[in-house]
Every structure is written in structure tokens, then in C-alpha cells.
Design an enzyme around this catalytic site. Sequence first.
Site, PDB file in Angstrom:
ATOM      1  N   ASN A   1       0.863  -1.189   0.000  1.00 22.00           N
ATOM      2  CA  ASN A   1       0.000   0.000   0.000  1.00 22.00           C
ATOM      3  C   ASN A   1       0.896   1.234   0.000  1.00 22.00           C
ATOM      4  OD1 ASN A   1      -1.818   2.032   0.470  1.00 22.00           O
ATOM      5  ND2 ASN A   1      -2.328   1.379   2.558  1.00 22.00           N
ATOM      6  N   TRP A   2       0.978   1.891  -1.151  1.00 19.60           N
ATOM      7  CA  TRP A   2       1.893   3.041  -1.284  1.00 19.60           C
ATOM      8  C   TRP A   2       1.313   4.304  -0.636  1.00 19.60           C
ATOM      9  CZ3 TRP A   2       3.665   2.692  -7.160  1.00 19.60           C
ATOM     10  CH2 TRP A   2       4.246   1.434  -7.376  1.00 19.60           C
ATOM     11  N   LYS A   3       0.036   4.264  -0.265  1.00 18.72           N
ATOM     12  CA  LYS A   3      -0.624   5.448   0.312  1.00 18.72           C
ATOM     13  C   LYS A   3      -0.402   6.659  -0.611  1.00 18.72           C
ATOM     14  CE  LYS A   3      -0.070   3.254   4.737  1.00 18.72           C
ATOM     15  NZ  LYS A   3      -0.048   3.346   6.171  1.00 18.72           N
TER      16      LYS A   3
ATOM     17  N   HIS B   1      -9.506   0.923   4.679  1.00 20.36           N
ATOM     18  CA  HIS B   1      -8.231   1.138   5.370  1.00 20.36           C
ATOM     19  C   HIS B   1      -8.462   2.063   6.566  1.00 20.36           C
ATOM     20  CE1 HIS B   1      -4.193   2.456   6.280  1.00 20.36           C
ATOM     21  NE2 HIS B   1      -3.794   1.348   5.678  1.00 20.36           N
TER      22      HIS B   1
ATOM     23  N   GLU C   1      -6.921   4.470   7.698  1.00 21.73           N
ATOM     24  CA  GLU C   1      -6.757   5.913   7.420  1.00 21.73           C
ATOM     25  C   GLU C   1      -8.021   6.480   6.772  1.00 21.73           C
ATOM     26  OE1 GLU C   1      -3.029   5.529   5.359  1.00 21.73           O
ATOM     27  OE2 GLU C   1      -2.112   4.909   7.254  1.00 21.73           O
TER      28      GLU C   1
ATOM     29  N   GLU D   1      -5.515  -5.118  10.426  1.00 20.84           N
ATOM     30  CA  GLU D   1      -4.524  -4.069  10.644  1.00 20.84           C
ATOM     31  C   GLU D   1      -4.849  -3.341  11.947  1.00 20.84           C
ATOM     32  OE1 GLU D   1      -2.420  -2.835   6.778  1.00 20.84           O
ATOM     33  OE2 GLU D   1      -4.175  -1.576   7.025  1.00 20.84           O
TER      34      GLU D   1
ATOM     35  N   GLY E   1       2.240   2.220  10.791  1.00 18.32           N
ATOM     36  CA  GLY E   1       3.166   3.342  10.673  1.00 18.32           C
ATOM     37  C   GLY E   1       3.815   3.746  11.992  1.00 18.32           C
TER      38      GLY E   1
ATOM     39  N   SER F   1       3.242  -2.121  10.243  1.00 22.09           N
ATOM     40  CA  SER F   1       4.695  -2.142  10.459  1.00 22.09           C
ATOM     41  C   SER F   1       5.355  -3.474  10.084  1.00 22.09           C
ATOM     42  CB  SER F   1       5.037  -1.750  11.901  1.00 22.09           C
ATOM     43  OG  SER F   1       4.581  -0.435  12.172  1.00 22.09           O
TER      44      SER F   1
ATOM     45  N   GLY G   1       2.831  -1.211   4.242  1.00 17.19           N
ATOM     46  CA  GLY G   1       2.831   0.212   3.909  1.00 17.19           C
ATOM     47  C   GLY G   1       4.245   0.691   3.625  1.00 17.19           C
ATOM     48  N   GLY G   2       4.868   1.291   4.629  1.00 20.89           N
ATOM     49  CA  GLY G   2       6.188   1.925   4.459  1.00 20.89           C
ATOM     50  C   GLY G   2       7.208   1.044   3.748  1.00 20.89           C
TER      51      GLY G   2
HETATM   52  P1  PGA Z   1       2.735   0.302   7.595  1.00 21.39           P
HETATM   53  O1  PGA Z   1       1.294   0.489   6.934  1.00 21.39           O
HETATM   54  O2  PGA Z   1       3.301  -0.987   7.059  1.00 21.39           O
HETATM   55  O3  PGA Z   1       3.529   1.496   7.165  1.00 21.39           O
HETATM   56  O4  PGA Z   1       2.512   0.235   9.073  1.00 21.39           O
HETATM   57  C1  PGA Z   1       0.437  -0.611   6.736  1.00 21.39           C
HETATM   58  C2  PGA Z   1      -0.857  -0.143   6.137  1.00 21.39           C
HETATM   59  O5  PGA Z   1      -1.324   0.925   6.522  1.00 21.39           O
HETATM   60  O6  PGA Z   1      -1.466  -0.807   5.275  1.00 21.39           O
END
Ligand code: PGA
Length: 231
Positions: free
Chosen positions: A6-8, A83, A85, A153, A159, A189, A210-211
Site C-alpha cells: 500500500n503506497w498510500k 483502510h 486511514e 490491521e 506506521g 509495520s 505500507g512503508g
Molecule cells: P505500515 O502500513 O506498514 O507502514 O505500518 C500498513 C498499512 O497501513 O497498510
Amino acid sequence: MIIAGNWKMFEGPDPGPLAERLEAFDEIDAIVCPPYTELAACVDAGLTTFAQNVHWEREGAYTGEISAPMLVALGVHGALVGHSERRQYFGETDSAVARRAHAALAAGLGVIACVGETLEERDSGDARMVISLQVAAIREETGAPDRLVLAYEPVWAIGTGRTATPELAQEMHAFIKSLLDRPVLYGGSVKPENAAELLVQPDVDGALVGGASLEIDSFVAICEAAARSRS
Ligand code: PGA
């Protein structure tokens, strides 16, 4: 085993070189979830490409939204929905998330539907109740179709560098599968250093990253850990 990146709202890796590196993994379903502006480039590079969200109507006066048939027309393979977010910053409710999932599935897209509790919900002992409600909304709206995958999640792990322990992930994944029998990815994470211990858990069917999906090397390292975990 599914590894989704997930590149956000970040510029992710160059799709061409990423696709070349991912060719080595026959047994892994690697997915990228880039920003909308990068969807076409990822599709063209041959990557399995999911949007980060999708609307529940086919068309209409919904400024800023993209519909499932529009994604299909672009050659996109699926969409994330729900998600944390989206839930936290954009007020998405369980019912809106479920409707988005249903529309995407009805259009022939794959769906990764995210669920997870906040830190306050975990600390107050409400994690299972919150997740039950999130999963029930998705189940009632969609059933349990083949193209639906869930992602657990925990919001406190996204994050933050704070990952759920493998034992906690396993316990929550088993609980989620008891509510809806579909594959469950772990997210929050996930990094090359902790991927193996999470992915080896019997009910962890992959990862939503994500990251660590923003660099080719770290995303590929997680795919390698996934390949090893089932060998
Ligand atoms: P993260 O994000 O790996 O940076 O914690 C995961 C996600 O939000 O899908």
C-alpha cells in the site's frame, strides 16, 4: 500467500523494475496499491494492481471518487476498502466500507477489506467486538465470495513501528476467520526483519505492507520471507 504493498499518498517504486523483480515469485500473489495517478503505469508494467479505494455507485455526482467500472476499464484488478486511514480521517463507516466492497466485487474486481481496532479499543477490551462489527458489515453486504480477502490491521501498529506479536496476530486472524472464512492478511509495520515470524503463523495468509513497500528491495525481501514461510 498474498503480499500487497500500500503506497498510500507516496511516490512508490518504478513499476517496470518492480515487476521484473517480482517475476521470481511464482508462488506469491504480489499486489501493488498505488495512488490513482500511478494505476495505469502499474497495470502497463504487468503488476497486479489494486486501487486504494472505490465508490459504491457506478457513476454519479460524487466529486473526488472513482467507481468500480472505471477501475475495470483501466485494467485494474481490485481495490482496498476500509483502510483505517480512510475510517479515521475520512469518516468511513462500517456500512460505507461494506458497500464499497460489494460494488467492487460486483464489477468483477478483487477486494482487500481492512479491519482493525484502535489502541483505546484494545486497552478497553473491545477489540473483538469492534472487529466483529466491521466483519459482520462486510459479510452481510458481500457474502464470502472468492475474490474477497480481509486484512487485519491493528490501528496502533500502522506506521508506528509497533507490530502485533506473531501470537496476537495468529489469535486475531483465527478469530476473524471464525466470523468470515476468507484469507486474512496482516498489516501494521511489516518489515523484512519481522515478516518471517508473522507469515509463518498458520492463519496469517499474507501481508499488507505500507512503508516497507516503497522500496523495491524491502518489498522483495518480504516476498522472499513469504515464499520461505510456506516451503
Ligand atoms: P505500515 O502500513 O506498514 O507502514 O505500518 C500498513 C498499512 O497501513 O497498510
